[in-house]
Design a protein around this motif. Structure first.
Motif, PDB file in Angstrom:
ATOM      1  N   GLN A 128       0.813  -1.210   0.000  1.00 48.02           N
ATOM      2  CA  GLN A 128       0.000   0.000   0.000  1.00 48.02           C
ATOM      3  C   GLN A 128       0.846   1.259   0.000  1.00 48.02           C
ATOM      4  O   GLN A 128       0.322   2.346  -0.088  1.00 48.02           O
ATOM      5  CB  GLN A 128      -0.942   0.002   1.204  1.00 48.02           C
ATOM      6  CG  GLN A 128      -1.981  -1.085   1.124  1.00 48.02           C
ATOM      7  CD  GLN A 128      -2.869  -1.108   2.343  1.00 48.02           C
ATOM      8  OE1 GLN A 128      -2.586  -0.476   3.350  1.00 48.02           O
ATOM      9  NE2 GLN A 128      -3.950  -1.834   2.266  1.00 48.02           N
ATOM     10  N   ARG A 168      -3.017   2.745   3.998  1.00 47.92           N
ATOM     11  CA  ARG A 168      -3.428   3.928   3.227  1.00 47.92           C
ATOM     12  C   ARG A 168      -4.532   4.711   3.936  1.00 47.92           C
ATOM     13  O   ARG A 168      -4.696   5.899   3.701  1.00 47.92           O
ATOM     14  CB  ARG A 168      -3.932   3.513   1.847  1.00 47.92           C
ATOM     15  CG  ARG A 168      -2.845   3.238   0.875  1.00 47.92           C
ATOM     16  CD  ARG A 168      -3.411   3.200  -0.558  1.00 47.92           C
ATOM     17  NE  ARG A 168      -2.399   2.754  -1.479  1.00 47.92           N
ATOM     18  CZ  ARG A 168      -1.453   3.527  -1.979  1.00 47.92           C
ATOM     19  NH1 ARG A 168      -1.396   4.785  -1.637  1.00 47.92           N
ATOM     20  NH2 ARG A 168      -0.558   3.039  -2.817  1.00 47.92           N
ATOM     21  N   PHE A 227      -1.131   9.084   6.595  1.00 43.94           N
ATOM     22  CA  PHE A 227      -0.453   8.294   5.575  1.00 43.94           C
ATOM     23  C   PHE A 227       0.417   9.145   4.644  1.00 43.94           C
ATOM     24  O   PHE A 227       1.580   8.840   4.417  1.00 43.94           O
ATOM     25  CB  PHE A 227      -1.480   7.503   4.737  1.00 43.94           C
ATOM     26  CG  PHE A 227      -0.870   6.763   3.590  1.00 43.94           C
ATOM     27  CD1 PHE A 227      -0.281   5.526   3.776  1.00 43.94           C
ATOM     28  CD2 PHE A 227      -0.868   7.310   2.314  1.00 43.94           C
ATOM     29  CE1 PHE A 227       0.302   4.835   2.714  1.00 43.94           C
ATOM     30  CE2 PHE A 227      -0.291   6.631   1.246  1.00 43.94           C
ATOM     31  CZ  PHE A 227       0.296   5.396   1.452  1.00 43.94           C
TER      32      PHE A 227
END
Length: 194
Positions: A27, A36, A41
């Motif tokens: 991810q 994510r 993030f």
């Protein structure tokens, strides 16, 4: 192994690969504890990419782990400045930089502060100082002015809401919060060097 058994095993392997959820590494962060969907993030990905902070050897980022004052200074200053320096502690060069810039940083007068978790109010004071404000201490008055300054510049929206209390000035700063503050600071201030 017979051809039908081999075909069955290959089909089974493809099935499991297709239905397994992607790992965090797939991810984008490479950390097992940051997906994510994590609120920081983008900032974590940016910070790791800029090499202003790293994860741990166990493959985690530990986004909720408290950050010390010295660690925060390193993250902030490393985001736009490459410092060299030798001497006692790994963080001496960051404190020397803060002193040179006339930032209020507790560790300049209290050497034990370097290794203690930094409070969010002190982060506000440091960031606002980095943008030209002067604070002689970390009193409630200085903290409120710095927090208000961060709000007005779009560098924070608070922890629970956009008020002094909602900033949670007495809370320790986490790794995710640290990199989020610095990410916004660098991107919104437009500064590449102070």
């Amino acid at each position: 192994m017979s051809r039908p058994v081999m075909s069955f095993l290959m089909a089974l392997a493809v099935f499991f690969i297709a239905v397994l959820p992607p790992t965090s590494a797939e991810q984008g962060t490479g950390f097992s504890d940051v997906s994510r969907e994590h609120w920081a993030f983008d900032a974590i990905t940016w910070g790791v990419g800029k090499k202003v902070l790293d994860g741990f050897s166990d493959g985690t980022f530990a986004p909720e782990k408290p950050v010390t004052e010295a660690e925060f200074l390193k993250i902030l200053i490393s985001s736009y400045e490459s410092l060299s320096g030798k001497g006692g502690s790994w963080y001496d060069k960051y404190y020397a930089y803060a002193y040179e810039k006339n930032w209020f940083v507790k560790g300049l007068s209290d050497k034990t502060a370097a290794n203690k978790p930094i409070l969010r109010k002190n982060v506000a004071i440091i960031l606002s100082s980095a943008l030209g404000a002067y604070y002689p201490d970390d009193s409630a008055r200085s903290a409120e002015s710095a927090i208000t300054d961060l709000y007005s510049r779009g560098l924070s929206s608070g922890k629970t809401d956009q008020t002094i209390k909602g900033f949670m000035p007495g809370d320790s700063l986490t790794r995710a919060e640290a990199v989020q503050f610095v990410y916004r600071f660098v991107n919104k201030s437009g500064l590449t060097s102070l």
